[in-house]
Scaffold this motif. Structure first.
Motif, PDB file in Angstrom:
ATOM      1  N   ARG B 164      39.437  11.140  45.221  1.00 40.36           N
ATOM      2  CA  ARG B 164      38.483  10.989  44.313  1.00 40.36           C
ATOM      3  C   ARG B 164      38.603   9.388  44.141  1.00 40.36           C
ATOM      4  N   LYS B 165      37.819   8.598  43.393  1.00 41.17           N
ATOM      5  CA  LYS B 165      37.990   7.476  43.118  1.00 41.17           C
ATOM      6  C   LYS B 165      39.160   6.875  42.589  1.00 41.17           C
ATOM      7  N   PHE B 166      39.741   5.650  42.716  1.00 39.52           N
ATOM      8  CA  PHE B 166      41.041   5.332  42.321  1.00 39.52           C
ATOM      9  C   PHE B 166      41.092   3.755  41.818  1.00 39.52           C
ATOM     10  N   LYS B 167      41.218   3.876  40.598  1.00 38.91           N
ATOM     11  CA  LYS B 167      41.199   2.396  39.974  1.00 38.91           C
ATOM     12  C   LYS B 167      42.635   1.735  39.416  1.00 38.91           C
ATOM     13  N   ILE B 168      42.656   0.719  40.008  1.00 41.58           N
ATOM     14  CA  ILE B 168      44.047  -0.173  39.776  1.00 41.58           C
ATOM     15  C   ILE B 168      43.739  -1.404  38.412  1.00 41.58           C
ATOM     16  N   ALA B 169      44.485  -1.556  37.411  1.00 43.06           N
ATOM     17  CA  ALA B 169      44.447  -2.638  36.629  1.00 43.06           C
ATOM     18  C   ALA B 169      45.720  -3.288  36.277  1.00 43.06           C
ATOM     19  N   VAL B 170      45.592  -4.645  36.355  1.00 40.06           N
ATOM     20  CA  VAL B 170      47.072  -5.574  36.225  1.00 40.06           C
ATOM     21  C   VAL B 170      46.763  -6.368  35.046  1.00 40.06           C
ATOM     22  N   THR B 171      47.930  -6.502  34.337  1.00 36.32           N
ATOM     23  CA  THR B 171      48.133  -7.592  33.236  1.00 36.32           C
ATOM     24  C   THR B 171      49.435  -8.207  33.340  1.00 36.32           C
ATOM     25  N   GLY B 172      49.221  -9.636  33.040  1.00 30.39           N
ATOM     26  CA  GLY B 172      50.646 -10.405  33.091  1.00 30.39           C
ATOM     27  C   GLY B 172      50.988 -10.437  31.517  1.00 30.39           C
ATOM     28  N   SER B 173      50.392  -9.776  30.478  1.00 32.25           N
ATOM     29  CA  SER B 173      50.698 -10.302  29.446  1.00 32.25           C
ATOM     30  C   SER B 173      51.406  -9.024  28.690  1.00 32.25           C
ATOM     31  N   PRO B 174      52.240  -9.048  27.788  1.00 32.37           N
ATOM     32  CA  PRO B 174      52.807  -7.852  26.923  1.00 32.37           C
ATOM     33  C   PRO B 174      51.683  -7.217  26.057  1.00 32.37           C
ATOM     34  N   ASN B 175      50.661  -7.976  25.707  1.00 28.97           N
ATOM     35  CA  ASN B 175      49.504  -7.586  24.896  1.00 28.97           C
ATOM     36  C   ASN B 175      48.438  -7.103  25.762  1.00 28.97           C
ATOM     37  N   ASP B 176      48.392  -5.704  26.241  1.00 31.68           N
ATOM     38  CA  ASP B 176      47.558  -5.318  27.237  1.00 31.68           C
ATOM     39  C   ASP B 176      46.067  -5.296  26.635  1.00 31.68           C
ATOM     40  N   ARG B 177      45.269  -6.260  27.544  1.00 29.34           N
ATOM     41  CA  ARG B 177      44.020  -6.291  27.316  1.00 29.34           C
ATOM     42  C   ARG B 177      43.067  -5.658  28.566  1.00 29.34           C
ATOM     43  N   ALA B 178      44.045  -5.149  29.339  1.00 29.08           N
ATOM     44  CA  ALA B 178      43.381  -4.522  30.816  1.00 29.08           C
ATOM     45  C   ALA B 178      43.273  -2.970  30.615  1.00 29.08           C
ATOM     46  N   VAL B 179      43.712  -2.480  29.575  1.00 28.35           N
ATOM     47  CA  VAL B 179      43.784  -1.038  29.234  1.00 28.35           C
ATOM     48  C   VAL B 179      44.572  -0.426  30.622  1.00 28.35           C
ATOM     49  N   THR B 180      45.714  -0.947  30.968  1.00 25.55           N
ATOM     50  CA  THR B 180      46.470  -0.576  31.923  1.00 25.55           C
ATOM     51  C   THR B 180      46.661   1.073  31.901  1.00 25.55           C
ATOM     52  N   ARG B 181      46.920   1.512  30.620  1.00 24.16           N
ATOM     53  CA  ARG B 181      47.387   3.069  30.486  1.00 24.16           C
ATOM     54  C   ARG B 181      46.127   3.929  30.746  1.00 24.16           C
ATOM     55  N   ALA B 182      45.110   3.559  31.007  1.00 25.23           N
ATOM     56  CA  ALA B 182      44.014   4.472  31.022  1.00 25.23           C
ATOM     57  C   ALA B 182      43.521   4.246  32.669  1.00 25.23           C
ATOM     58  N   HIS B 183      44.435   3.814  33.628  1.00 28.96           N
ATOM     59  CA  HIS B 183      44.039   3.645  34.977  1.00 28.96           C
ATOM     60  C   HIS B 183      44.709   4.516  35.815  1.00 28.96           C
ATOM     61  N   ASP B 184      44.246   4.745  37.160  1.00 33.91           N
ATOM     62  CA  ASP B 184      45.059   5.605  38.286  1.00 33.91           C
ATOM     63  C   ASP B 184      46.252   4.810  38.292  1.00 33.91           C
TER      64      ASP B 184
END
Lengths: 101, 555
Positions: B164-184
């Motif tokens: 299935r599709k696969f999504k990767i998100a990256v953040t360099g900050s402790p304040n997560d603005r990239a919704v990293t916990r809702a990505h593959d």
């Protein structure tokens, strides 16, 4: 109000333009639901569907939509078909014109 | 910013040449739709309700002004004069003609953009913190790593037919603005003993089975990133279910096998993958990093900002809501709202795109970002230039001071455009925004995330909205379920369903009762909606939502 069984229209998207099209009585494709031929015999509609689906260089995604005969002409039964027939609901009330022109 | 190499340009030109021929063969009947569909999807071309839709990748949401101008040109020349910025930091054109798409792709290629892997069971466009490289709270700019992932994942031969599709998100900050916990896979930069690495999160996702991602490695050294990602995706490629598309995402694989088993399998796969990387990835990364050198920001007097802030209430309101702290105190990050009250969230006209491009060139070091919240960000603006910037935005209808407030709503295209949708999203967002504006309560309400999806696939992130709205088809009528208490940040949480759904007509009054109840329930202005919800639990909020009047209308 008694609800009559839905009529069927053959619909698809135009291959080149992507827009919604409806199959007319003469076997052409029209962008207007009002031009669609409405079948009250589902078996006949299915045969028309088979013929229409062969026109693969003209249309894509051919299927039968449920249509009712309303006072102003044919109306889709389901709201999804209404948006397909009429375009985005917001276009009617809101302008997409660029604000700077 | 990353600039395409000759190899990038050559690759893209060849892909576009191939697709042009594929389109020609489809139009002349040599290819059937079944044969053509995989080709068009590989190139980001969908067939939606009314038209084709071209989804263009904006890697990690970063655009130059030249790229933004090209998007405006494409919107005018081949579409209907606007584009739609999405929760995936992409842009979608809603009305292209099939025969024009090869020309659109060539135009995109002129500025180093494409639509490859914006569909299909592949690694999709990599997303990142939209304040990357500018935010005061950042450990390091995550975009060089995001670009490395883009290069690695684009046309990766092993990963073109994932379950299935696969999504990767990256953040360099402790304040997560990239919704990293809702990505593959979510990557959070962390420091350990002076070394920078990544916390690797796997198996998050929204959709019909929302899951918060789990930590598979709490500290991954930077140099191990690509081989470790490759090990994860290889394990998923082997174990992921192909029998049922609704059970095929890695969140289900992790859930079924357990994070411990997945971790063991990934660690077992990793050494061979690590050995296969000769160090070329680190050389490439070093080259990319040089291209992401931060812009030189000359010291500027903040006097003009202070003067405007003291005397101009509209400017003050804009500054209070639409600015974020820059790592340099004499600069600011500006979020330009694409959510004017009553507008379509995320839509920008070609004219607005050009204004934004011009302003980025003039005041913003030529850089723009697309946020997953469907706004446009100018990441590096001197505070001294903000009064002039604000005037220009006002003239273009782009100065709405509502970022992070109730009318700054995420909404997917919904049934106004999308073939998968079960109900409309956009008109609901418009009505909510107009209602809170009419009531003049949104500045009083404070930070509030309302997120709307028009089907269970959750492109509108409704599960992680403080107030989430999901549009469904109940027996041929649009029906809207409300979830409460979701959180998209580093303290990510899935909202709880409040109860029965509402008709479109009953929904807006119900939300109004909910918002007014919050104002009564909170411990002063400092307690946000989410904080009050967490303190009090759902009961008083549900009671307001389903007030005596609403009970009748809820279905």
């Amino acid at each position: 109000m008694t609800r009559r069984p839905a009529l069927k229209a053959v619909t698809a998207n135009d291959l080149r333009g992507g827009h919604v099209v409806w199959r007319t009585a003469s076997g052409r494709w029209s962008q207007h639901l009002a031009d669609a031929h409405l079948w009250d015999d589902e078996a006949a509609a299915q045969i028309e569907l088979i013929d229409a689906a062969r026109e693969t260089t003209e249309v894509v995604g051919v299927y039968l939509a449920d249509i009712a005969q309303g006072p102003q002409g044919p109306e889709p039964v389901h709201f999804r078909e209404r948006f397909r027939a009429d375009g985005p609901s917001l276009a009617a009330t809101r302008s997409y014109a660029p604000q700077l022109h | 910013m990353y600039t395409y190499s000759d190899a990038d340009h050559a690759y893209l030109a060849e892909r576009n040449r191939q697709f042009r021929q594929q389109v020609a063969r489809r139009l002349d009947g040599s290819l059937t739709e079944d044969e053509f569909k995989p080709f068009r999807l590989m190139n980001g071309l969908y067939l939606q309700l009314h038209a084709y839709m071209l989804r263009v990748a904006i890697p990690y949401g970063t655009l130059s002004s030249g790229q933004m101008r090209k998007l405006a040109e494409i919107a005018e020349r081949w579409d209907r004069g606007y584009g739609h910025f999405t929760t995936r930091q992409n842009i979608q054109f809603n009305w292209p003609k099939l025969e024009d798409v090869p020309d659109m792709l060539d135009a995109l290629a002129e500025v180093g953009l494409h639509a490859i892997q914006t569909s299909g069971n592949t690694i999709r466009n990599v997303t990142a913190d939209h304040f990357a490289g500018a935010a005061a709270d950042e450990l390091a700019d995550p975009r060089p790593v995001a670009e490395l992932i883009r290069q690695w994942s684009t046309d990766h031969p092993e990963f073109q037919f994932l379950p299935r599709k696969f999504k990767i998100a990256v953040t360099g900050s402790p304040n997560d603005r990239a919704v990293t916990r809702a990505h593959d896979i979510g990557l959070r930069m962390v420091a350990r003993g002076g070394e920078t690495g990544f916390e690797v999160i796997v198996g998050g996702g929204l959709g019909r089975t929302p899951m918060i991602g789990k930590v598979i490695r709490d500290f991954l050294p930077r140099a191990d990133l690509l081989p470790y990602l490759e090990a994860i995706v290889a394990v998923y490629n082997r174990l992921g279910r192909r029998d049922n598309k609704y059970k095929a995402r890695i969140k289900i694989t992790v859930h079924e096998h357990g994070i411990g088993t997945i971790r063991d399998l990934v660690e077992a796969e990793f050494p061979a993958r690590r050995a296969a990387f000769s160090g070329i990835d680190q050389q490439v990364l070093a080259g990319i990093e040089a291209q992401f050198a931060p812009p030189a920001l000359p010291a500027r007097d903040t006097g003009p900002f202070d003067a405007a802030y003291a005397t101009d209430p509209m400017f003050r309101s804009f500054a209070d809501t639409n600015l974020t702290a820059h790592r340099r105190a004499d600069h600011a990050i500006v979020t330009v709202s694409l959510k004017a009250h009553g507008a379509v969230p995320g839509d920008a006209s070609a004219g607005q795109m050009r204004v934004l491009a011009d302003l980025a060139a003039r005041y913003g070091h030529d850089e723009l970002r697309v946020s997953h919240e469907q706004n446009i960000v100018l990441p590096h603006v001197a505070r001294a230039d903000l009064p002039a910037l604000h005037r220009a935005l006002r003239n273009a209808g782009l100065a709405t001071a509502n970022v992070g407030l109730a009318s700054d709503i995420i909404a997917c295209p919904g049934m106004d455009y999308c073939a998968l949708a079960t109900a409309r999203s956009i008109p609901i967002a418009q009505e909510i925004a107009e209602r809170v504006e009419a009531l003049k309560i949104e500045h009083d309400l404070g930070p509030l995330k309302i997120k709307i999806s028009g089907c269970i696939n959750a492109c509108g992130h409704h599960h992680v909205g403080h107030i989430g709205i999901l549009g469904l088809d109940r027996a041929g009528v649009e029906n809207y379920q409300v979830t409460l208490g979701g959180d998209h940040t580093e303290t990510a949480a899935i909202g709880e369903r409040a109860g029965p759904g509402f008709s479109a007509e009953a929904l807006i009054p119900a939300l109004e009762r909910l918002l007014l109840a919050y104002l009564d329930l909170r411990h002063g202005r400092d307690e946000s909606f989410l904080a009050a919800y967490r303190r009090l639990g759902p009961a008083p909020f549900k009671a307001a939502l389903y007030g005596a009047e609403g009970q009748r209308d809820a279905a």
